[in-house]
Design a protein around this motif. Structure first.
Motif, PDB file in Angstrom:
ATOM      1  N   ALA A  41      39.134  26.750   2.372  1.00  0.00           N
ATOM      2  CA  ALA A  41      37.663  27.386   2.054  1.00  0.00           C
ATOM      3  C   ALA A  41      37.423  28.324   3.330  1.00  0.00           C
ATOM      4  N   ASP A  42      38.092  28.441   4.220  1.00  0.00           N
ATOM      5  CA  ASP A  42      38.027  29.387   5.384  1.00  0.00           C
ATOM      6  C   ASP A  42      38.668  30.544   4.945  1.00  0.00           C
ATOM      7  N   GLU A  43      38.265  31.555   4.833  1.00  0.00           N
ATOM      8  CA  GLU A  43      38.972  32.935   4.612  1.00  0.00           C
ATOM      9  C   GLU A  43      39.942  33.337   5.755  1.00  0.00           C
ATOM     10  N   GLU A  44      39.678  32.850   6.790  1.00  0.00           N
ATOM     11  CA  GLU A  44      40.755  32.972   8.243  1.00  0.00           C
ATOM     12  C   GLU A  44      41.894  32.616   7.793  1.00  0.00           C
ATOM     13  N   LEU A  45      41.788  31.352   7.441  1.00  0.00           N
ATOM     14  CA  LEU A  45      42.992  30.496   7.226  1.00  0.00           C
ATOM     15  C   LEU A  45      43.899  30.874   6.280  1.00  0.00           C
ATOM     16  N   SER A  46      45.231  30.997   6.320  1.00  0.00           N
ATOM     17  CA  SER A  46      46.058  31.910   5.267  1.00  0.00           C
ATOM     18  C   SER A  46      46.305  30.504   4.342  1.00  0.00           C
ATOM     19  N   ARG A  47      47.003  30.979   3.138  1.00  0.00           N
ATOM     20  CA  ARG A  47      47.499  30.254   2.072  1.00  0.00           C
ATOM     21  C   ARG A  47      48.451  29.242   2.647  1.00  0.00           C
ATOM     22  N   GLY A  48      48.720  28.089   1.840  1.00  0.00           N
ATOM     23  CA  GLY A  48      49.811  27.191   2.294  1.00  0.00           C
ATOM     24  C   GLY A  48      50.529  26.922   1.145  1.00  0.00           C
ATOM     25  N   THR A 100      55.371  14.620   2.049  1.00  0.00           N
ATOM     26  CA  THR A 100      54.831  15.927   1.620  1.00  0.00           C
ATOM     27  C   THR A 100      55.692  16.994   2.794  1.00  0.00           C
ATOM     28  N   TYR A 101      55.954  18.110   2.257  1.00  0.00           N
ATOM     29  CA  TYR A 101      56.560  19.142   3.396  1.00  0.00           C
ATOM     30  C   TYR A 101      55.903  20.422   3.203  1.00  0.00           C
ATOM     31  N   GLU A 102      55.693  21.076   3.996  1.00  0.00           N
ATOM     32  CA  GLU A 102      55.331  22.647   3.967  1.00  0.00           C
ATOM     33  C   GLU A 102      56.348  23.646   3.760  1.00  0.00           C
ATOM     34  N   THR A 103      56.403  24.462   2.855  1.00  0.00           N
ATOM     35  CA  THR A 103      57.458  25.314   2.629  1.00  0.00           C
ATOM     36  C   THR A 103      56.947  26.830   2.774  1.00  0.00           C
ATOM     37  N   PRO A 104      57.729  27.473   3.600  1.00  0.00           N
ATOM     38  CA  PRO A 104      57.515  29.129   3.712  1.00  0.00           C
ATOM     39  C   PRO A 104      57.028  29.889   2.696  1.00  0.00           C
ATOM     40  N   GLU A 105      57.349  29.667   1.356  1.00  0.00           N
ATOM     41  CA  GLU A 105      57.099  30.338   0.370  1.00  0.00           C
ATOM     42  C   GLU A 105      56.660  29.572  -1.008  1.00  0.00           C
ATOM     43  N   VAL A 162      62.507  30.862  -5.625  1.00  0.00           N
ATOM     44  CA  VAL A 162      61.381  31.250  -4.906  1.00  0.00           C
ATOM     45  C   VAL A 162      61.401  32.919  -4.967  1.00  0.00           C
ATOM     46  N   PRO A 163      60.075  33.070  -5.768  1.00  0.00           N
ATOM     47  CA  PRO A 163      60.133  34.672  -6.271  1.00  0.00           C
ATOM     48  C   PRO A 163      59.676  35.771  -4.944  1.00  0.00           C
ATOM     49  N   ALA A 164      59.288  35.077  -4.091  1.00  0.00           N
ATOM     50  CA  ALA A 164      58.933  35.976  -3.077  1.00  0.00           C
ATOM     51  C   ALA A 164      59.940  36.487  -2.193  1.00  0.00           C
ATOM     52  N   LEU A 165      61.145  35.391  -2.140  1.00  0.00           N
ATOM     53  CA  LEU A 165      62.497  35.804  -1.686  1.00  0.00           C
ATOM     54  C   LEU A 165      63.318  36.183  -2.566  1.00  0.00           C
ATOM     55  N   ASN A 166      63.109  36.510  -3.938  1.00  0.00           N
ATOM     56  CA  ASN A 166      64.085  36.713  -4.982  1.00  0.00           C
ATOM     57  C   ASN A 166      65.192  35.933  -4.871  1.00  0.00           C
ATOM     58  N   ALA A 183      57.403  20.724   8.383  1.00  0.00           N
ATOM     59  CA  ALA A 183      57.644  22.007   8.008  1.00  0.00           C
ATOM     60  C   ALA A 183      59.043  22.049   7.514  1.00  0.00           C
ATOM     61  N   LEU A 184      59.332  22.540   6.374  1.00  0.00           N
ATOM     62  CA  LEU A 184      60.686  22.329   5.573  1.00  0.00           C
ATOM     63  C   LEU A 184      60.808  24.127   5.493  1.00  0.00           C
ATOM     64  N   HIS A 185      61.870  24.386   6.519  1.00  0.00           N
ATOM     65  CA  HIS A 185      62.313  25.863   6.604  1.00  0.00           C
ATOM     66  C   HIS A 185      63.488  26.120   5.798  1.00  0.00           C
ATOM     67  N   PHE A 186      63.683  27.224   5.050  1.00  0.00           N
ATOM     68  CA  PHE A 186      64.691  27.448   4.114  1.00  0.00           C
ATOM     69  C   PHE A 186      65.947  27.996   5.061  1.00  0.00           C
ATOM     70  N   ASP A 187      66.842  27.030   5.123  1.00  0.00           N
ATOM     71  CA  ASP A 187      68.379  27.501   6.096  1.00  0.00           C
ATOM     72  C   ASP A 187      68.834  28.746   4.927  1.00  0.00           C
ATOM     73  N   PRO A 188      69.445  29.692   5.802  1.00  0.00           N
ATOM     74  CA  PRO A 188      69.929  30.903   4.997  1.00  0.00           C
ATOM     75  C   PRO A 188      71.084  30.415   4.366  1.00  0.00           C
TER      76      PRO A 188
END
Length: 901
Positions: free
Chosen positions: A686-693, A740-745, A768-772, A807-812
């Motif tokens: 609801a806060d426009e300053e916070l980014s989408r998750g 629940t885990y937070e993903t980067p994309e 993950v479309p943002a990372l193709n 936080a779940l980071h996508f390992d290369p």
């Protein structure tokens, strides 16, 4: 404890890594452009000093790209903003300029012609870009000088904007020119025009030509051409000239019985009757040379039923007149004509199903002819026919010519033919696959059914059945013995190429799986996923898709009887379970909720273990119900996502979860496998300053929360999916643990690896479309039993559990596509192979991608680095040694016996 935790964390990503020498062998990728459009496909030199041309196209799917004509590889490609096929798009390239201009919806962009890098972009809010036209300087120069790019806009009002072609900055604009429908721009130093369609008084449209001054903000005059009742829409307007050498406006009437030509800036209209040869003309196309220095000659192509022909016209700029010069005769089948320029001379190339011919624009005599034996593309409907093409002509010494043509075929393939010989083809029909299914081998079907029968029989019956099956397999012994020399040759590397041996090995281990896909452009194609995506067949597809969105079929039968089939009837607010056409139950979510999806277990999902062994050797029993389904619903008013786990034969709710603040405009992929489910979604603030998750939720189901306890099912002799209705509502309900885990994309789709026996560890695959990218997440990393806020105990470390980190980071190393960029890949499918360690993965959308994964390593096959020749030589040497040593040992033993006596 900490050392064990660290080792477990380090071990998990390694199991997903791919070796560098496996890239391109274990996987394959079709980087596609889409079906090329006729008006936006051309050969073009990327810069003034270039000696070779690239092949550019703006496809139906909105992808702009350049292809190397030598081998068909993509030099670069860019996906334009709009993916809607009905969106307006335009492309402009100028000889000697190293920039390609494109327009899609409300955005104009300039790209580097040789590398595809974005030079600049300009947007027009709430407007639609209809056309582009480039005008070189300095004739149009303002105080700063430079080149201009003119943009025609439609929307709230018709507008004309002039931009600096070098950086996209606006120079001037005209708004509310008229209330017409803008169509095309024609610019030159001598005169610039905007052609639009003006609504006629009774019906149809009139053509209106608005002349404007390219250096100032004013229009000079407007000319309405007499075309009442002739034009019903834009399709009847065939051509608008863009160069000084061919300033023409060409259209036809609705019946396509005549061709009308107007010289821009004049009111006179020339009419030419169409000689239809007793048939109805279906399509008329104007083919013109693109180079401004070429002669003012053009060709009009006619397609009527199963035949085609063409007429060549000349424009006399001094007399300002157009005349018909000659006709190219009628031939059966579809045909494609192209126009090319060499030193100002215009050449027309005719491409048919079995021949290429070259003509001069000045006479109808054939300059050269080449037969086309084949286009080199697979098809189930005979030889493909050309739909449209673009060509490049080279004049050799004397009267020798060379022509290469990029031809779009009726199969949806894009092929390049040089002097009648196929050079390469690109399966662009595969762009934008909408549905897919695996084609199962009949022999494997029988084997799976036999194994299932033996697993559910008593030991004596199972042994008798297996013995009979093995005796029956002896009929394959002669053919197997016949292939042994070839198999030995593969091992020794004595016969065949490495690629041929790879194909044979794939066939031997069940890796050559066939998948059947249906595309948005109406094609039905079979692909060998295990053989580098080889296209086996390509035919027209009238059905379009395999499974409708309103009906989902269960993977299991009623009462675990696979002979009965359960289907679901889905509406926005209800879900009905049906069998044999009758309703079994009905599920209705809460008010204001609409059903998003219904997901069941994979069709074949063997389970190797009914429990999870803990660190103290106790067992948590899995809740295994193959008849369970996951239903997701959305409440658009409160932005709430609800997840329901249902029993598909009783309709009872086994588990529910609710998430607030969810962006319901984004995809919500769901996966149900074995005793666990997972789903991903985007959150909004609801806060426009916070980014989408972006979040990923995983839940595991157990029969009880206590080890070595089966809960309410322990006293039952046999568990059935209908048990919740026959005893109590609580009976048979699982114990659920989730995290629940937070993903980067954002995750757009999910799949899980499948193997024949289910012994291999599973791996969660996500797109993950943002990372193709397609990413494989180790299942162990998503265990919801990971301790929260504390370090794991020694027993938990032994299980492989580690401390929970949100936080779940996508390992290369998890990227299955490594360096390949997968454009708009939306869905995935997996299937088992003949190797228990290996699962095949197929991802589709705009691009196609296939690979094989081994989450627990390839434990049942030797690696490519294993020296098979050395092993065989060692065995042979030992055999020879035993052959020579055995007599010596026998003689020695005999002598010892004689000496002892």
């Amino acid at each position: 404890m900490h050392l064990g935790h660290l080792l477990a964390a380090l071990w998990i990503p390694i199991t997903c890594a791919i070796h560098a020498d496996e890239a391109g062998i274990a996987d394959w990728h079709f980087a596609l452009l889409g079906i090329p459009q006729q008006g936006t496909t051309f050969f073009h030199r990327p810069h003034a000093g270039s000696r070779a041309s690239l092949l550019y196209t703006l496809s139906e799917t909105g992808t702009l790209g350049a292809v190397n004509p030598r081998d068909g590889s993509i030099v670069w490609r860019q996906k334009l903003q709009s993916s809607d096929r009905s969106s307006s798009r335009a492309v402009e390239a100028v000889e000697g300029n190293n920039v390609v201009y494109s327009a899609s919806n409300d955005t104009v962009q300039a790209w580097g012609a040789d590398d595809g890098r974005l030079v600049w972009a300009s947007s027009f809010s709430d407007r639609k870009v209809v056309d582009l036209s480039f005008l070189p300087g300095p004739n149009n120069a303002d105080e700063a000088g430079g080149q201009s790019l003119f943009v025609a806009l439609d929307g709230k009002s018709v507008g004309l904007h002039c931009l600096d072609a070098d950086d996209g900055t606006p120079r001037w604009s005209l708004e509310d020119i008229n209330g017409d429908i803008p169509y095309r721009l024609s610019t030159s130093p001598a005169g610039s025009y905007l052609i639009s369609l003006h609504k006629a008084l009774l019906k149809g449209y009139k053509l209106r030509v608005s002349k404007f001054d390219p250096t100032s903000v004013k229009t000079a005059e407007q000319i309405s051409l007499s075309s009442d009742n002739e034009i019903s829409g834009i399709d009847e307007v065939l051509y608008v000239g863009r160069q000084d050498h061919l300033p023409l406006l060409v259209w036809t009437d609705q019946s396509k019985s005549s061709i009308k030509v107007n010289v821009l800036g004049s009111k006179s209209v020339s009419s030419f009757d169409v000689k239809a040869h007793g048939t109805k003309v279906d399509a008329v196309t104007v083919i013109t040379p693109a180079e401004p220095s070429s002669r003012s000659h053009f060709l009009v192509q006619y397609q009527a039923g199963d035949s085609h022909w063409a007429e060549v016209f000349h424009f006399d700029s001094k007399k300002v007149a157009v005349r018909k010069e000659y006709q190219l005769g009628k031939l059966p089948g579809r045909g494609a004509f192209t126009a090319s320029t060499v030193d100002g001379d215009v050449y027309f190339t005719r491409v048919t199903q079995d021949e290429m011919t070259l003509f001069s624009s000045q006479s109808q005599g054939i300059l050269s002819r080449w037969p086309i034996k084949e286009y080199g593309v697979p098809s189930l409907q005979g030889r493909p026919q050309p739909l449209h093409a673009t060509s490049e002509v080279a004049v050799r010494s004397g009267s020798t010519y060379s022509v290469r043509s990029a031809v779009l075929l009726s199969t949806g393939d894009w092929a390049l033919v040089r002097n009648g010989e196929p050079v390469w083809y690109r399966p662009e029909a595969l762009a934008d696959v909408t549905s897919a299914r695996w084609i199962e081998d009949s022999q494997m079907k029988v084997s799976t059914a036999d194994l299932a029968l033996e697993a559910h029989s008593n030991p004596i019956s199972a042994y008798a059945h297996r013995l009979a099956r093995h005796i029956g397999d002896l009929r394959h012994l002669p053919s197997t013995l016949g292939t042994m020399p070839q198999a030995l040759g593969r091992v020794l590397g004595a016969f065949g190429s490495s690629s041929a041996r790879q194909v044979q090995d794939n066939a031997a281990f069940g890796l050559n799986k066939i998948i059947e896909v249906s595309t948005s452009n109406g094609r039905h194609i079979h692909i060998d996923v295990g053989n580098a995506g080889k296209v086996i067949s390509n035919s027209a597809d009238a059905a379009g898709t395999f499974l409708g969105p309103a009906e989902v079929r269960s993977s299991a039968g009623a009462e675990n009887d696979t002979s009965a089939s359960l289907t679901y009837k889905v509406t926005d607010t209800t879900l009905e379970g049906r069998t044999d056409g009758s309703e079994l139950w009905r599920f209705t979510p809460k008010k204001q909720q609409r059903i998003l999806s219904v997901v069941s277990h994979p069709e074949k999902e063997p389970v190797a273990s009914i429990g999870k062994v803990l660190g103290d050797r106790s067992v948590l029993y899995k809740y295994l119900n193959e008849n369970s389904v996951v239903v997701t619903t959305a409440d658009d008013r409160s932005n709430t996502l609800s997840v329901y786990l249902l029993d598909s034969f009783s309709g009872s709710v086994l588990y529910t979860a609710e998430h607030k603040g969810v962006d319901l405009g984004q995809p919500v992929p769901v996966l149900l496998s074995e005793n666990w489910l997972c789903y991903a979604y985007a959150t909004e603030s609801a806060d426009e300053e916070l980014s989408r998750g972006y979040e990923l939720t995983v839940a595991e189901l157990y029969e009880s929360q206590l080890p070595n306890d089966r809960g309410p099912l322990e006293s039952l002799a046999e568990f059935k999916s209908t048990m919740p209705n026959t005893i109590t509502r609580r009976a048979g309900k699982p114990f659920v643990v989730s995290q629940t885990y937070e993903t980067p994309e954002l995750i757009s789709d999910m799949a899980v690896t499948q193997t024949t026996q289910g012994i291999t560890s599973r791996q969660l695959l996500v797109t993950v479309p943002a990372l193709n990218a397609v990413i494989g997440i180790p299942r162990q990393l998503l265990d919801p039993r990971r301790p929260v806020g504390v370090d794991p105990t020694a027993m938990q470390v032994e299980e492989g559990l580690m401390r929970y980190i949100p936080a779940l980071h996508f390992d290369p190393k998890w990227y299955l596509n490594h360096k390949e960029e997968l454009q708009d890949v939306k869905n995935m499918m997996t299937t088992p192979t003949g190797l228990e360690s290996t699962s095949l993965v197929f991802a589709y959308g705009h691009d196609l991608f296939g690979t094989k994964v081994s989450p627990s390593f390839a434990f049942d096959i030797l690696g490519s680095s294993f020296n098979k020749v050395q092993l065989i030589l060692t065995v042979v040497a030992l055999t020879v040694g035993v052959f020579f040593v055995a007599p010596l040992v026998t003689r020695k033993q005999t002598n010892m016996l004689w000496q002892s006596t």
